[in-house]
Scaffold this motif. Structure first.
Motif, PDB file in Angstrom:
ATOM      1  N   ALA A  10      25.537   8.746 -32.745  1.00  0.00           N
ATOM      2  CA  ALA A  10      25.620   7.129 -32.964  1.00  0.00           C
ATOM      3  C   ALA A  10      27.476   6.449 -33.934  1.00  0.00           C
ATOM      4  O   ALA A  10      27.441   6.056 -34.151  1.00  0.00           O
ATOM      5  N   GLY A  13      31.781   7.470 -33.334  1.00  0.00           N
ATOM      6  CA  GLY A  13      33.100   6.548 -32.890  1.00  0.00           C
ATOM      7  C   GLY A  13      34.044   6.697 -34.866  1.00  0.00           C
ATOM      8  O   GLY A  13      34.642   6.525 -34.222  1.00  0.00           O
ATOM      9  N   PHE A  14      33.218   6.590 -36.106  1.00  0.00           N
ATOM     10  CA  PHE A  14      33.782   6.219 -36.827  1.00  0.00           C
ATOM     11  C   PHE A  14      34.574   7.166 -37.319  1.00  0.00           C
ATOM     12  O   PHE A  14      36.055   6.978 -37.411  1.00  0.00           O
ATOM     13  N   THR A  17      38.006   7.422 -35.001  1.00  0.00           N
ATOM     14  CA  THR A  17      39.309   5.609 -35.761  1.00  0.00           C
ATOM     15  C   THR A  17      39.749   5.762 -37.200  1.00  0.00           C
ATOM     16  O   THR A  17      40.755   6.673 -37.419  1.00  0.00           O
ATOM     17  N   ALA A  18      39.030   6.976 -37.930  1.00  0.00           N
ATOM     18  CA  ALA A  18      39.318   7.388 -39.189  1.00  0.00           C
ATOM     19  C   ALA A  18      40.294   8.695 -38.934  1.00  0.00           C
ATOM     20  O   ALA A  18      41.515   8.251 -39.546  1.00  0.00           O
ATOM     21  N   GLN A  20      42.769   8.956 -36.475  1.00  0.00           N
ATOM     22  CA  GLN A  20      43.637   8.325 -35.948  1.00  0.00           C
ATOM     23  C   GLN A  20      43.988   6.823 -37.028  1.00  0.00           C
ATOM     24  O   GLN A  20      45.821   7.417 -36.962  1.00  0.00           O
ATOM     25  N   MET A  21      43.464   6.822 -37.727  1.00  0.00           N
ATOM     26  CA  MET A  21      43.950   6.035 -38.692  1.00  0.00           C
ATOM     27  C   MET A  21      44.737   6.728 -39.399  1.00  0.00           C
ATOM     28  O   MET A  21      46.236   7.068 -40.300  1.00  0.00           O
ATOM     29  N   ARG A  23      46.211  10.248 -38.528  1.00  0.00           N
ATOM     30  CA  ARG A  23      47.436  10.363 -37.724  1.00  0.00           C
ATOM     31  C   ARG A  23      48.216   9.192 -38.192  1.00  0.00           C
ATOM     32  O   ARG A  23      49.491   9.450 -38.792  1.00  0.00           O
ATOM     33  N   THR A  24      48.070   7.983 -37.912  1.00  0.00           N
ATOM     34  CA  THR A  24      48.750   6.683 -37.547  1.00  0.00           C
ATOM     35  C   THR A  24      50.246   6.849 -39.365  1.00  0.00           C
ATOM     36  O   THR A  24      50.828   6.522 -39.437  1.00  0.00           O
ATOM     37  N   VAL A  25      48.746   6.968 -40.656  1.00  0.00           N
ATOM     38  CA  VAL A  25      49.655   6.917 -42.017  1.00  0.00           C
ATOM     39  C   VAL A  25      50.196   7.990 -42.199  1.00  0.00           C
ATOM     40  O   VAL A  25      51.516   7.608 -42.208  1.00  0.00           O
ATOM     41  N   GLY A  29      51.938   9.977 -34.019  1.00  0.00           N
ATOM     42  CA  GLY A  29      51.215   9.650 -32.333  1.00  0.00           C
ATOM     43  C   GLY A  29      51.316   8.048 -32.006  1.00  0.00           C
ATOM     44  O   GLY A  29      50.515   7.185 -31.768  1.00  0.00           O
ATOM     45  N   LEU A  30      52.066   7.233 -32.643  1.00  0.00           N
ATOM     46  CA  LEU A  30      52.755   5.997 -32.938  1.00  0.00           C
ATOM     47  C   LEU A  30      52.435   5.854 -31.880  1.00  0.00           C
ATOM     48  O   LEU A  30      53.633   6.338 -31.067  1.00  0.00           O
TER      49      LEU A  30
ATOM     50  N   VAL B  35      45.365  -2.305 -40.571  1.00  0.00           N
ATOM     51  CA  VAL B  35      43.948  -1.813 -40.582  1.00  0.00           C
ATOM     52  C   VAL B  35      43.208  -1.245 -38.892  1.00  0.00           C
ATOM     53  O   VAL B  35      43.879   0.032 -38.366  1.00  0.00           O
ATOM     54  N   ASP B  38      46.350   0.887 -37.440  1.00  0.00           N
ATOM     55  CA  ASP B  38      46.299   2.200 -37.642  1.00  0.00           C
ATOM     56  C   ASP B  38      44.969   2.968 -36.914  1.00  0.00           C
ATOM     57  O   ASP B  38      45.621   3.788 -36.303  1.00  0.00           O
ATOM     58  N   MET B  39      44.832   1.532 -37.003  1.00  0.00           N
ATOM     59  CA  MET B  39      43.270   2.473 -35.964  1.00  0.00           C
ATOM     60  C   MET B  39      43.747   3.091 -34.814  1.00  0.00           C
ATOM     61  O   MET B  39      42.436   4.178 -34.045  1.00  0.00           O
ATOM     62  N   ASN B  41      46.759   3.547 -33.305  1.00  0.00           N
ATOM     63  CA  ASN B  41      47.992   3.967 -33.364  1.00  0.00           C
ATOM     64  C   ASN B  41      48.855   3.082 -32.890  1.00  0.00           C
ATOM     65  O   ASN B  41      50.047   3.256 -32.014  1.00  0.00           O
ATOM     66  N   ARG B  42      49.274   1.436 -33.991  1.00  0.00           N
ATOM     67  CA  ARG B  42      49.601   0.929 -33.333  1.00  0.00           C
ATOM     68  C   ARG B  42      50.642   0.219 -34.603  1.00  0.00           C
ATOM     69  O   ARG B  42      50.345   0.604 -35.690  1.00  0.00           O
ATOM     70  N   TRP B 306      37.251  -1.522 -40.434  1.00  0.00           N
ATOM     71  CA  TRP B 306      36.181  -0.374 -39.529  1.00  0.00           C
ATOM     72  C   TRP B 306      34.949  -0.234 -38.936  1.00  0.00           C
ATOM     73  O   TRP B 306      35.181   0.356 -37.437  1.00  0.00           O
ATOM     74  N   ALA B 309      36.940  -1.993 -35.661  1.00  0.00           N
ATOM     75  CA  ALA B 309      37.995  -0.692 -34.834  1.00  0.00           C
ATOM     76  C   ALA B 309      36.930  -0.057 -34.445  1.00  0.00           C
ATOM     77  O   ALA B 309      37.238   0.583 -33.001  1.00  0.00           O
ATOM     78  N   SER B 310      35.595   0.063 -34.547  1.00  0.00           N
ATOM     79  CA  SER B 310      34.998   1.681 -33.862  1.00  0.00           C
ATOM     80  C   SER B 310      33.772   1.188 -33.203  1.00  0.00           C
ATOM     81  O   SER B 310      33.167   1.831 -32.461  1.00  0.00           O
ATOM     82  N   LEU B 311      32.696  -0.076 -33.270  1.00  0.00           N
ATOM     83  CA  LEU B 311      31.772  -0.434 -32.438  1.00  0.00           C
ATOM     84  C   LEU B 311      32.310  -1.064 -31.529  1.00  0.00           C
ATOM     85  O   LEU B 311      32.233  -1.643 -31.781  1.00  0.00           O
TER      86      LEU B 311
END
Lengths: 256, 352
Positions: A10, A13-14, A17-18, A20-21, A23-25, A29-30, B35, B38-39, B41-42, B306, B309-311
């Motif tokens: 469930a 996915g969160f 995204t977290a 990847q965020m 990583r980007t910050v 991985g840009l 945000v 970032d999630m 990778n852009r 968030w 971006a996720s769902l």
């Protein structure tokens, strides 16, 4: 661990995204760059805008043979050859490209013109930023295509952050790959001619070293093509063809 | 306090709130884009201003100067009224939210909210119900099929989730003993010692209420994964397909102000509002609550982004099932349990 798996299904996915965020910050991985301030390195055989080259002595390489126009699948090249005027020769051959036009709106950038050219007169470069606001401006004539005698490329738009004119000096590897030495049997042999401004172009990775590497581009500038070097090259080509058991068709015409 | 002073205070508050909401929208759009970038990778917006901060200003200017196209088949009066009807509730809801500690000029208390209604929660729910009118009117008056489809979805979705949202707040009102937002904030000031720490008892202890309210809030603001109303891959732009220029900008503004409102409301109702550890020095006791309030709100806004971006977007039947078959029964069960719990806490067990 059924509950944990359900939770993962469930809310997994969160975490993606977290992650990847984070990583980007951290600057890792840009996948995009701050174009045009930061341009990606293009592949060696990138098919960009064409240029018409000159020999280091300022002679145009184009001999007006129209092979490029003939092979062009998009019919976007128009060439009209003319006899070289005796008092002021334009090209080393009998004829030269009197009119040379490419309709950039029609061009499909397949590179067949580069492949067809017997003198490496037309090459493709790494520059692809040439948008126009007027359809007429998309027809490039010799004014835009031909490089100057000192090797400076011409372009309708000025050099700037978006348009890096230095990219016009980088001929794509396709020219070198379709030159005689592009064949596997010619590994380590350069058989393309030097151009004004850049001298002899480096071999691509996999094409080995350069037989004429000793020719310094700076010295080659403005000097006539090195005949001794060419003779030496032709001998090498013969030797390689003999070893490979093929007729040396490219060099035959030049051999006495 | 004379009538003149009351009027002046209210006028200043309204002007500040309006300017604040516009600024917040600009920052919010930028924040969301950064945000999400970032999630994914852009880089996100980097052009206008430092770190692309002025990107939204540029977009807004563009919208202001663009032609507001009016299609031939629109019901013009309703078509014009809809964007205003979308923006008004969004602006009005913010007026009852206490953003900081009240301060005193002389002996006059100035609340940091537009007004302190003793029916604040009802007022908020009523206005967020009004927001659905804007969507339905926009969809219907556009005289086009995609806006109409979006509007039909919107009315069904917003009414469904409105119920869960309102019901989720019943335990909060019971627990705090008031429907006024500032009283609810004040009710969360109590602390409880856990080991060496004095932990604040915020209404977030009503966890199901918090979760249901937030989920319903996401649905109320038509945000992913509940953005069927403006599902661009299915029905073009949904209810605002036929809007352009300034009228579209109003819808856009309303959407982002609503996001901020829902986050601010969740902060007020569940996360203790502007409460936090204070240090008594100079103007700090007055500034710190503001900082706490906005920090909490920004965290919730981040959760909004968030989630987006996720769902993936829900299907319409899933949306309805989730609303009617999961959220509302769960809320009713939770109201029953929490009411019994609060009653026992307040009056003791009936057999005792």
């Amino acid at each position: 661990m059924g509950a944990w798996d359900d939770f993962r299904k469930a809310f997994g996915g969160f975490f993606v995204t977290a992650r990847q965020m984070v990583r980007t910050v951290r600057g890792d991985g840009l996948v995009t760059t701050s174009y045009p301030h930061e341009k990606r390195v293009k592949p060696q055989r990138f098919h960009g805008r064409h240029v018409l080259n000159r020999y280091p002595d300022g002679m145009e390489k184009c001999i007006g043979c129209e092979l490029c126009a003939g092979v062009c699948p998009a019919r976007c090249i128009y060439v009209r050859g003319a006899d070289n005027p005796a008092e002021a020769r334009v090209s080393p051959g009998e004829r030269y490209g009197f009119v040379y036009e490419i309709n950039m709106l029609r061009c499909i950038f397949c590179g067949l013109c580069v492949e067809a050219c017997p003198t490496e007169a037309i090459t493709m470069t790494q520059l692809f930023e040439f948008s126009v606001t007027n359809r007429d401006d998309a027809i490039y004539t010799k004014t835009e295509l031909l490089i100057e005698a000192d090797g400076t490329p011409n372009h309708p738009q000025p050099d700037g952050p978006l348009i890096d004119l230095n990219e016009l000096r980088l001929a794509d590897g396709w020219m070198r790959a379709t030159a005689p030495s592009g064949r596997a049997a010619y590994e380590g042999v350069v058989a393309w001619t030097p151009s004004a401004g850049v001298g002899i172009r480096e071999a691509e990775a996999g094409q080995g070293g350069s037989a004429l590497a000793a020719t310094d581009p700076g010295e080659a500038d403005g000097a006539p093509p090195d005949d001794a070097g060419v003779d030496e090259l032709i001998e090498q080509l013969h030797a390689i063809d003999a070893a490979a058991g093929e007729p040396a068709d490219d060099a035959e015409e030049d051999a006495p | 306090m004379t009538g003149w002073e009351t009027f002046l205070t209210a006028a200043i508050k309204v002007v500040i709130a309006f300017g604040f909401l516009l600024t917040v929208t600009i920052l919010l759009v930028w924040f969301e884009r950064k945000v999400v970038a970032d999630m994914q990778n852009r880089l996100g917006p980097v052009r206008a201003g430092p770190y692309g901060l002025l990107q939204t200003v540029a977009d807004g200017m563009k919208l202001l100067f663009k032609e507001s196209v009016t299609p031939r088949k629109v019901e013009f009066s309703l078509y014009i009224a809809a964007p205003v009807a979308a923006l008004l509730p969004a602006l009005l809801i913010f007026l009852v939210i206490p953003v900081g500690k009240p301060f005193f000029i002389g002996d006059r208390q100035i609340d940091l909210s537009g007004t302190d209604l003793n029916i604040g929660v009802l007022y908020v729910l009523a206005l967020s119900s009004l927001a659905v009118y804007a969507v339905v009117l926009a969809g219907w008056s556009s005289g086009s099929k995609y806006p109409l489809l979006g509007a039909v979805r919107a009315s069904a979705q917003m009414i469904s989730y409105e119920a869960a949202m309102g019901l989720a707040l019943v335990p909060v009102i019971l627990y705090s003993g008031s429907a006024s937002l500032s009283s609810i904030v004040d009710a969360q000031i109590a602390t409880r010692s856990v080991g060496p720490f004095d932990l604040p008892v915020w209404n977030i202890v009503l966890v199901p209420s918090f979760l249901i309210f937030f989920i319903a809030g996401v649905a109320e603001t038509n945000r992913a994964p509940f953005d069927l109303v403006e599902a661009e891959s299915e029905i073009v732009g949904g209810y605002h397909t036929e809007y352009s220029g300034f009228r579209f900008a109003l819808f856009f503004l309303a959407e982002y102000i609503n996001i901020f409102n829902i986050s601010a409301l969740t902060t007020v109702l569940f996360l203790g509002g502007w409460h936090g550890p204070t240090i008594g020095w100079g103007p700090l006791p007055w500034i710190l609550p503001l900082v706490y309030f906005f920090a909490k709100t920004v965290v919730l806004v981040f959760v909004f982004v968030w989630i987006r971006a996720s769902l993936p977007r829900m299907r319409y039947d899933q949306l309805m099932q989730f609303g009617w078959k999961r959220l509302i029964p769960l809320t009713l069960l939770w109201i029953t349990l929490s009411t019994i719990g609060i009653g026992v806490q307040r009056f003791g067990v009936p057999w005792g």
